[in-house]
Design an enzyme around this catalytic site. Structure first.
Site, PDB file in Angstrom:
ATOM      1  CD1 TRP A 111      48.824  -3.476  20.270  1.00 42.83           C
ATOM      2  CD2 TRP A 111      50.791  -2.469  20.604  1.00 42.83           C
ATOM      3  NE1 TRP A 111      48.589  -2.331  20.990  1.00 42.83           N
ATOM      4  CE2 TRP A 111      49.784  -1.696  21.209  1.00 42.83           C
ATOM      5  CE3 TRP A 111      52.115  -2.040  20.681  1.00 42.83           C
ATOM      6  CZ2 TRP A 111      50.054  -0.510  21.892  1.00 42.83           C
ATOM      7  CZ3 TRP A 111      52.380  -0.859  21.358  1.00 42.83           C
ATOM      8  CH2 TRP A 111      51.364  -0.109  21.951  1.00 42.83           C
ATOM      9  N   GLY A 112      51.773  -8.185  19.759  1.00 43.63           N
ATOM     10  CA  GLY A 112      52.606  -9.185  19.100  1.00 43.63           C
ATOM     11  C   GLY A 112      54.046  -8.747  18.918  1.00 43.63           C
ATOM     12  CG  ASP A 148      44.850  -1.630  17.434  1.00 47.11           C
ATOM     13  OD1 ASP A 148      45.550  -2.313  18.213  1.00 47.11           O
ATOM     14  OD2 ASP A 148      44.421  -0.497  17.707  1.00 47.11           O
ATOM     15  CG  ASP A 156      46.901  -0.904  24.804  1.00 43.44           C
ATOM     16  OD1 ASP A 156      47.760  -1.392  24.077  1.00 43.44           O
ATOM     17  OD2 ASP A 156      45.875  -0.344  24.360  1.00 43.44           O
TER      18      ASP A 156
HETATM   19  C1  GAL Z   1      45.413  -0.019  21.275  1.00 42.60           C
HETATM   20  C2  GAL Z   1      44.896  -1.422  21.461  1.00 42.60           C
HETATM   21  C3  GAL Z   1      43.429  -1.439  21.088  1.00 42.60           C
HETATM   22  C4  GAL Z   1      42.683  -0.477  21.972  1.00 42.60           C
HETATM   23  C5  GAL Z   1      43.303   0.915  21.867  1.00 42.60           C
HETATM   24  C6  GAL Z   1      42.680   1.884  22.864  1.00 42.60           C
HETATM   25  O1  GAL Z   1      46.753   0.039  21.622  1.00 42.60           O
HETATM   26  O2  GAL Z   1      45.627  -2.317  20.673  1.00 42.60           O
HETATM   27  O3  GAL Z   1      42.904  -2.746  21.221  1.00 42.60           O
HETATM   28  O4  GAL Z   1      42.714  -0.936  23.296  1.00 42.60           O
HETATM   29  O5  GAL Z   1      44.701   0.879  22.110  1.00 42.60           O
HETATM   30  O6  GAL Z   1      43.207   3.166  22.754  1.00 42.60           O
END
Ligand code: GAL
Length: 448
Positions: A191-192, A212, A147
């Site tokens: 996130w693209g 997301d 992430d």
């Molecule tokens: C976001 C991610 C999600 C999930 C989340 C966990 O940044 O895009 O898919 O992993 O964090 O906190």
């Protein structure tokens, strides 16, 4: 010897890691985030693995589970190691891993390329090798989802996005070489932002194309739109990742979803045929027969996991249905007509992005994988049956936000000049090519 020199040079260049060129099919499994966010423990995660096994999902290939965020204590120990959470995982992490191995499910890791994970837990930036060793010691061996939260200042990283995410790719390679094991699949979750389809394929096997996913149609539609502008980067080795599945999240999920069955079918079809990872994100203890029928669509899974064809479906008309000749990109009305190839035949995906039922017709020869002058058997991969023979055209009737997934196989030469509606077929494929269509003596079929 020559090979050794080349390898040394590649390693020295710092770009060609062992990850590059390692063929990886999209990963199928389970990810805890869409169902539970941070609100889960080891027992709940194991219950998902049990359900995956009992419902036949493991046998179909859903065989890894990612604990997505929040699975350790909030601080590293004094030597910098991740600390197990013995309240939520009472037997310790290695035991927990064994609890899912019993169901034929492997464990995969989540972390973030920053000081903390997005949920505020310790993240792997600067601890890449150390955390990989810890995950390995817990028996985790399949994928690392990485992430992008709490990123360090530029004067610490002294890197751009590519370089920052390459740190983990290199650490994965070092681990694999140290133990002579298969490298973890590396899945970049950025996130693209910053067009990862331009750089992530150099270092990873998957890259998120989107913020997301949410269990609403607006989110599914906008991700299909994003796929329509980045599908070219997907190939047999690497995949645009459209995010975890929301199939099953009607009245459940985090947040609570409201996807109709038609929307869930469209969601699953688009993800599978785009060669995205297929990571279940619903509480499988409550899965309905309809949810399972979608997740177990073997015809679509076979194409997602095609051993010979890695390209994603491509849109052959962009823009909304009522204006498909112009590139009117619109996140609410993504491309409705998509096609591509597979080991099993030509594949068409037709999506009704509108809010009312529509008859949606298209010309087969708009897709490169279909030969002009031939007719085709049409198989409906949701009805799981042969639905007719197509000659040049095909039309489907679709309810709001529903989808047709069609597999076309050659059925011989088309009947001379005859279209399905009885009118005369043009002798050359439509539409622009017809303008150059000529007989062997050079006279154009269409003049003027
Ligand atoms: C976001 C991610 C999600 C999930 C989340 C966990 O940044 O895009 O898919 O992993 O964090 O906190």
């Amino acid at each position: 010897m020559k090979e050794a020199i080349v390898l040394t040079l590649l390693a020295a260049s710092g770009v060609h890691s062992r990850n590059n060129g390692v063929g990886k099919l999209p990963v199928m499994g389970y990810d805890t985030y869409n169902a539970f966010a941070c609100d889960y423990d080891g027992a709940l995660a194991t219950a998902q693995a049990k359900a995956m096994s009992e419902t036949g999902l493991v046998a179909l290939g859903y065989n890894t589970l990612i604990l997505d965020d929040c699975y350790t204590l909030r601080e590293r120990n004094s030597s910098g190691f991740l600390q197990e959470d013995r309240t939520r995982f009472p037997g310790g992490m290695r035991n927990w891993t064994q609890s899912i191995h019993r169901y034929g499910v492997s464990a995969s890791a989540y972390s973030s390329n920053g000081h903390k994970t997005c949920g505020g837990y310790p993240a792997a930036y600067g601890h890449e090798d150390q955390d990989l060793e810890v995950w390995r010691s817990w028996g985790w061996d399949r994928m690392v989802k990485y992430d992008n939260c709490y990123i360090p200042y530029d004067n610490i990283t002294m890197e751009n996005e590519f370089g920052r995410f390459k740190r983990m790719a290199d650490a994965i390679d070092r681990l694999a070489e140290k133990y002579d094991e298969e490298p973890f699949v590396y899945s970049v979750c950025q996130w693209g932002w910053e067009n990862p389809y331009n750089w992530a394929p150099r270092i990873s096997q998957g890259w998120r194309i989107d913020p997301d996913v949410k269990p609403y149609w607006s989110s599914i539609a906008s991700i299909i739109y994003l796929q329509s502008i980045s599908y070219q980067a997907t190939n047999f080795y690497q995949h645009g990742d459209m995010d975890m599945l929301e199939v099953g999240n009607n009245g459940q999920g985090m947040p609570t979803g409201n996807l109709t069955l038609a929307e869930q079918r469209t969601h699953f079809t688009a993800w599978a045929l785009s060669k995205s990872h297929l990571l279940i994100g619903t509480d499988l203890r409550n899965a309905t027969n309809e949810t399972l029928a979608i997740l177990t669509n073997k015809e679509l899974i076979d194409i997602n996991q095609d051993p010979h064809e890695g390209a994603a479906l491509a849109p052959f008309r962009v823009g909304s249905q009522d204006n498909f000749n112009h590139a009117t990109y619109n996140e609410s009305y993504p491309a409705p007509y998509w096609a591509g190839n597979s080991s099993y035949g030509a594949v068409f995906m037709i999506i009704n992005t509108m809010n009312e039922t529509q008859e949606m017709g298209f010309n087969l020869t708009e897709n490169w994988a279909v030969r002009a002058g031939r007719k085709y058997n049409v198989r409906d991969m949701w009805k799981h049956q042969h639905v007719g023979v197509a000659i040049r055209n095909w039309t489907v009737s679709l309810g709001p936000h529903d989808v047709a997934a069609l597999l076309l196989t050659d059925a011989g030469p088309e009947p001379a000049q005859e279209l399905a509606d009885g009118s005369l077929a043009p002798p050359c494929a439509l539409p622009l090519l017809a303008l150059q269509c000529a007989s062997s003596n050079g006279s154009y079929v269409y003049s003027g």
